[in-house]
Write a protein that holds these residues in place. Structure first.
Motif, PDB file in Angstrom:
ATOM      1  N   GLU A  12      51.341  40.853  56.227  1.00 37.92           N
ATOM      2  CA  GLU A  12      50.285  40.233  55.450  1.00 37.92           C
ATOM      3  C   GLU A  12      50.379  40.939  54.030  1.00 37.92           C
ATOM      4  O   GLU A  12      50.498  42.008  54.010  1.00 37.92           O
ATOM      5  CB  GLU A  12      48.789  40.431  55.978  1.00 37.92           C
ATOM      6  CG  GLU A  12      48.638  39.477  57.318  1.00 37.92           C
ATOM      7  CD  GLU A  12      46.962  39.553  57.618  1.00 37.92           C
ATOM      8  OE1 GLU A  12      46.192  40.470  57.106  1.00 37.92           O
ATOM      9  OE2 GLU A  12      46.391  38.913  58.274  1.00 37.92           O
ATOM     10  N   ARG A  13      50.367  39.780  53.280  1.00 36.35           N
ATOM     11  CA  ARG A  13      50.492  40.308  51.734  1.00 36.35           C
ATOM     12  C   ARG A  13      49.316  39.794  50.979  1.00 36.35           C
ATOM     13  O   ARG A  13      48.669  38.847  51.048  1.00 36.35           O
ATOM     14  CB  ARG A  13      51.904  39.532  50.982  1.00 36.35           C
ATOM     15  CG  ARG A  13      52.883  39.802  51.789  1.00 36.35           C
ATOM     16  CD  ARG A  13      53.322  41.452  51.289  1.00 36.35           C
ATOM     17  NE  ARG A  13      54.736  41.567  51.804  1.00 36.35           N
ATOM     18  CZ  ARG A  13      55.798  41.978  51.471  1.00 36.35           C
ATOM     19  NH1 ARG A  13      56.099  41.755  50.247  1.00 36.35           N
ATOM     20  NH2 ARG A  13      57.027  42.269  52.204  1.00 36.35           N
ATOM     21  N   THR A  14      48.839  40.945  50.054  1.00 37.80           N
ATOM     22  CA  THR A  14      47.566  40.733  49.375  1.00 37.80           C
ATOM     23  C   THR A  14      48.120  39.700  48.291  1.00 37.80           C
ATOM     24  O   THR A  14      49.010  39.911  47.582  1.00 37.80           O
ATOM     25  CB  THR A  14      46.940  42.146  48.757  1.00 37.80           C
ATOM     26  OG1 THR A  14      46.728  42.645  49.992  1.00 37.80           O
ATOM     27  CG2 THR A  14      46.086  41.747  47.712  1.00 37.80           C
ATOM     28  N   MET A  15      47.121  38.926  47.617  1.00 33.87           N
ATOM     29  CA  MET A  15      47.445  38.187  46.635  1.00 33.87           C
ATOM     30  C   MET A  15      46.308  38.491  45.487  1.00 33.87           C
ATOM     31  O   MET A  15      45.317  38.886  45.959  1.00 33.87           O
ATOM     32  CB  MET A  15      47.299  36.626  46.929  1.00 33.87           C
ATOM     33  CG  MET A  15      48.550  36.088  47.678  1.00 33.87           C
ATOM     34  SD  MET A  15      48.714  34.452  47.805  1.00 33.87           S
ATOM     35  CE  MET A  15      47.396  33.958  48.746  1.00 33.87           C
ATOM     36  N   VAL A  16      46.527  38.306  44.245  1.00 30.98           N
ATOM     37  CA  VAL A  16      45.440  38.249  43.182  1.00 30.98           C
ATOM     38  C   VAL A  16      44.917  37.038  42.924  1.00 30.98           C
ATOM     39  O   VAL A  16      45.855  36.057  42.828  1.00 30.98           O
ATOM     40  CB  VAL A  16      46.043  38.973  42.022  1.00 30.98           C
ATOM     41  CG1 VAL A  16      47.319  38.430  41.365  1.00 30.98           C
ATOM     42  CG2 VAL A  16      44.885  39.441  41.087  1.00 30.98           C
ATOM     43  N   GLU A  17      43.815  36.982  42.572  1.00 26.91           N
ATOM     44  CA  GLU A  17      43.055  35.699  42.286  1.00 26.91           C
ATOM     45  C   GLU A  17      42.324  35.554  40.848  1.00 26.91           C
ATOM     46  O   GLU A  17      41.748  36.852  40.600  1.00 26.91           O
ATOM     47  CB  GLU A  17      41.916  35.293  43.153  1.00 26.91           C
ATOM     48  CG  GLU A  17      41.216  33.916  43.043  1.00 26.91           C
ATOM     49  CD  GLU A  17      40.615  33.713  43.959  1.00 26.91           C
ATOM     50  OE1 GLU A  17      40.841  32.709  44.945  1.00 26.91           O
ATOM     51  OE2 GLU A  17      39.108  34.112  44.006  1.00 26.91           O
ATOM     52  N   ALA A  18      42.461  34.828  39.880  1.00 26.31           N
ATOM     53  CA  ALA A  18      41.578  34.655  38.769  1.00 26.31           C
ATOM     54  C   ALA A  18      40.933  33.553  38.931  1.00 26.31           C
ATOM     55  O   ALA A  18      41.123  32.389  39.292  1.00 26.31           O
ATOM     56  CB  ALA A  18      42.523  34.582  37.733  1.00 26.31           C
ATOM     57  N   ARG A  19      39.517  33.947  38.575  1.00 25.08           N
ATOM     58  CA  ARG A  19      38.325  32.791  38.328  1.00 25.08           C
ATOM     59  C   ARG A  19      37.804  32.740  37.183  1.00 25.08           C
ATOM     60  O   ARG A  19      37.217  33.797  36.650  1.00 25.08           O
ATOM     61  CB  ARG A  19      37.368  32.922  39.613  1.00 25.08           C
ATOM     62  CG  ARG A  19      37.820  32.545  40.837  1.00 25.08           C
ATOM     63  CD  ARG A  19      36.584  32.739  41.797  1.00 25.08           C
ATOM     64  NE  ARG A  19      37.146  32.434  43.148  1.00 25.08           N
ATOM     65  CZ  ARG A  19      37.048  31.355  43.854  1.00 25.08           C
ATOM     66  NH1 ARG A  19      36.496  30.394  43.133  1.00 25.08           N
ATOM     67  NH2 ARG A  19      37.370  31.186  45.022  1.00 25.08           N
ATOM     68  N   VAL A  60      47.217  41.716  29.477  1.00 21.64           N
ATOM     69  CA  VAL A  60      46.935  42.383  30.742  1.00 21.64           C
ATOM     70  C   VAL A  60      47.709  41.753  31.843  1.00 21.64           C
ATOM     71  O   VAL A  60      47.535  40.652  32.167  1.00 21.64           O
ATOM     72  CB  VAL A  60      45.594  42.351  31.089  1.00 21.64           C
ATOM     73  CG1 VAL A  60      45.150  43.224  32.198  1.00 21.64           C
ATOM     74  CG2 VAL A  60      44.682  42.699  29.719  1.00 21.64           C
ATOM     75  N   ILE A  61      48.341  42.855  32.738  1.00 20.90           N
ATOM     76  CA  ILE A  61      48.942  42.425  34.004  1.00 20.90           C
ATOM     77  C   ILE A  61      47.871  42.951  35.039  1.00 20.90           C
ATOM     78  O   ILE A  61      47.649  44.091  34.992  1.00 20.90           O
ATOM     79  CB  ILE A  61      50.422  43.106  34.173  1.00 20.90           C
ATOM     80  CG1 ILE A  61      51.140  42.856  33.066  1.00 20.90           C
ATOM     81  CG2 ILE A  61      50.865  42.811  35.505  1.00 20.90           C
ATOM     82  CD1 ILE A  61      51.731  41.403  32.779  1.00 20.90           C
ATOM     83  N   VAL A  62      47.769  42.044  36.004  1.00 20.28           N
ATOM     84  CA  VAL A  62      46.920  42.617  37.417  1.00 20.28           C
ATOM     85  C   VAL A  62      47.796  42.380  38.506  1.00 20.28           C
ATOM     86  O   VAL A  62      48.246  41.168  38.757  1.00 20.28           O
ATOM     87  CB  VAL A  62      45.598  41.737  37.412  1.00 20.28           C
ATOM     88  CG1 VAL A  62      44.847  42.421  38.435  1.00 20.28           C
ATOM     89  CG2 VAL A  62      44.755  42.011  36.145  1.00 20.28           C
ATOM     90  N   ALA A  63      48.500  43.231  39.164  1.00 21.43           N
ATOM     91  CA  ALA A  63      49.455  43.285  39.950  1.00 21.43           C
ATOM     92  C   ALA A  63      49.067  43.642  41.545  1.00 21.43           C
ATOM     93  O   ALA A  63      48.201  44.436  41.469  1.00 21.43           O
ATOM     94  CB  ALA A  63      50.508  44.179  39.756  1.00 21.43           C
ATOM     95  N   THR A  64      49.676  42.799  42.386  1.00 24.06           N
ATOM     96  CA  THR A  64      49.490  43.177  43.694  1.00 24.06           C
ATOM     97  C   THR A  64      50.595  44.198  44.159  1.00 24.06           C
ATOM     98  O   THR A  64      51.660  44.685  43.451  1.00 24.06           O
ATOM     99  CB  THR A  64      49.942  41.974  44.617  1.00 24.06           C
ATOM    100  OG1 THR A  64      50.968  41.524  44.502  1.00 24.06           O
ATOM    101  CG2 THR A  64      48.781  40.820  44.378  1.00 24.06           C
ATOM    102  N   THR A 154      40.343  39.593  41.172  1.00 21.90           N
ATOM    103  CA  THR A 154      40.035  40.252  42.191  1.00 21.90           C
ATOM    104  C   THR A 154      41.221  40.249  43.358  1.00 21.90           C
ATOM    105  O   THR A 154      41.994  39.135  43.107  1.00 21.90           O
ATOM    106  CB  THR A 154      38.766  39.823  42.946  1.00 21.90           C
ATOM    107  OG1 THR A 154      38.926  38.614  43.253  1.00 21.90           O
ATOM    108  CG2 THR A 154      37.772  40.078  42.078  1.00 21.90           C
ATOM    109  N   CYS A 155      41.256  40.768  44.355  1.00 22.10           N
ATOM    110  CA  CYS A 155      41.938  40.521  45.485  1.00 22.10           C
ATOM    111  C   CYS A 155      41.528  39.367  46.116  1.00 22.10           C
ATOM    112  O   CYS A 155      40.322  38.858  46.176  1.00 22.10           O
ATOM    113  CB  CYS A 155      41.800  41.441  46.647  1.00 22.10           C
ATOM    114  SG  CYS A 155      42.614  43.253  46.162  1.00 22.10           S
ATOM    115  N   ALA A 156      42.509  38.142  46.307  1.00 21.54           N
ATOM    116  CA  ALA A 156      42.374  36.880  46.700  1.00 21.54           C
ATOM    117  C   ALA A 156      41.828  37.082  48.146  1.00 21.54           C
ATOM    118  O   ALA A 156      42.266  38.017  49.109  1.00 21.54           O
ATOM    119  CB  ALA A 156      43.429  35.775  46.734  1.00 21.54           C
ATOM    120  N   ALA A 157      40.851  36.231  48.608  1.00 25.39           N
ATOM    121  CA  ALA A 157      40.284  35.966  50.057  1.00 25.39           C
ATOM    122  C   ALA A 157      41.455  35.765  51.011  1.00 25.39           C
ATOM    123  O   ALA A 157      41.473  36.466  52.013  1.00 25.39           O
ATOM    124  CB  ALA A 157      38.871  35.347  50.220  1.00 25.39           C
TER     125      ALA A 157
END
Length: 164
Positions: A12-19, A60-64, A154-157
């Motif tokens: 399982e890999r975490t993804m980043v989400e922008a809302r 800004v970079i938001v990285a997994t 945030t971390c994507a669900a």
């Protein structure tokens, strides 16, 4: 067939989400960039864990953890930060501000850190035009970030399932 039957090993890999505050959403496997579409100076307010700062930076970079071997790794190493970037499956993200500029109106506070699973990073645009949010280097698939608009990262669900 083995993957569909649940018999293949899967990571399982975490993804980043922008809302955005107007309901737009973007998810990425490696990182999300927030800044000016030409990578020139971007002006914004950044907020995390009850602290806020006003910045002028290259974005800004938001990285997994999956993205921790690329763009984020380069910034992290250049700065000599004393904390580790997340691993690919970790439910955390790293944020790194590119070239924050100190001035009478902007600071160099809140320029790097880790975000736990449900901890958001909020960026509110102060760019008159050219503000964007895009993921995994795909600039053509960007969300426009107008003056006053906010994006929460945030971390994507959902998680990516990598069959190995």
């Amino acid at each position: 067939h083995a993957a569909a039957a649940g018999e293949a090993p899967v990571e399982e890999r975490t993804m980043v989400e922008a809302r955005t505050d107007d309901g737009q959403r973007l998810a990425a496997l490696n990182e999300i960039f927030v800044g000016h579409r030409t990578h020139q100076s971007a002006r914004y307010r950044i907020a995390c864990a009850g602290a806020e700062a006003r910045h002028s930076s290259s974005g800004v970079i938001v990285a997994t953890g999956t993205g921790a071997s690329g763009w984020a790794c380069s910034i992290h190493r250049e700065r000599g930060l004393d904390w580790s970037l997340p691993s690919p499956g970790a439910r955390r993200l790293a944020y790194l501000v590119r070239e924050a500029w100190p001035s009478v109106a902007t600071s160099t506070e809140l320029t790097a850190g880790l975000l736990e699973e449900r901890e958001p990073l909020v960026i509110r645009s102060e760019m008159n035009d050219g503000g964007v949010v895009f993921g995994d280097g795909i600039e053509a698939d960007a969300i426009e970030l107008r003056y006053g608009a906010a994006v929460k990262l945030t971390c994507a669900a959902r998680r990516l399932h990598l069959v190995i």
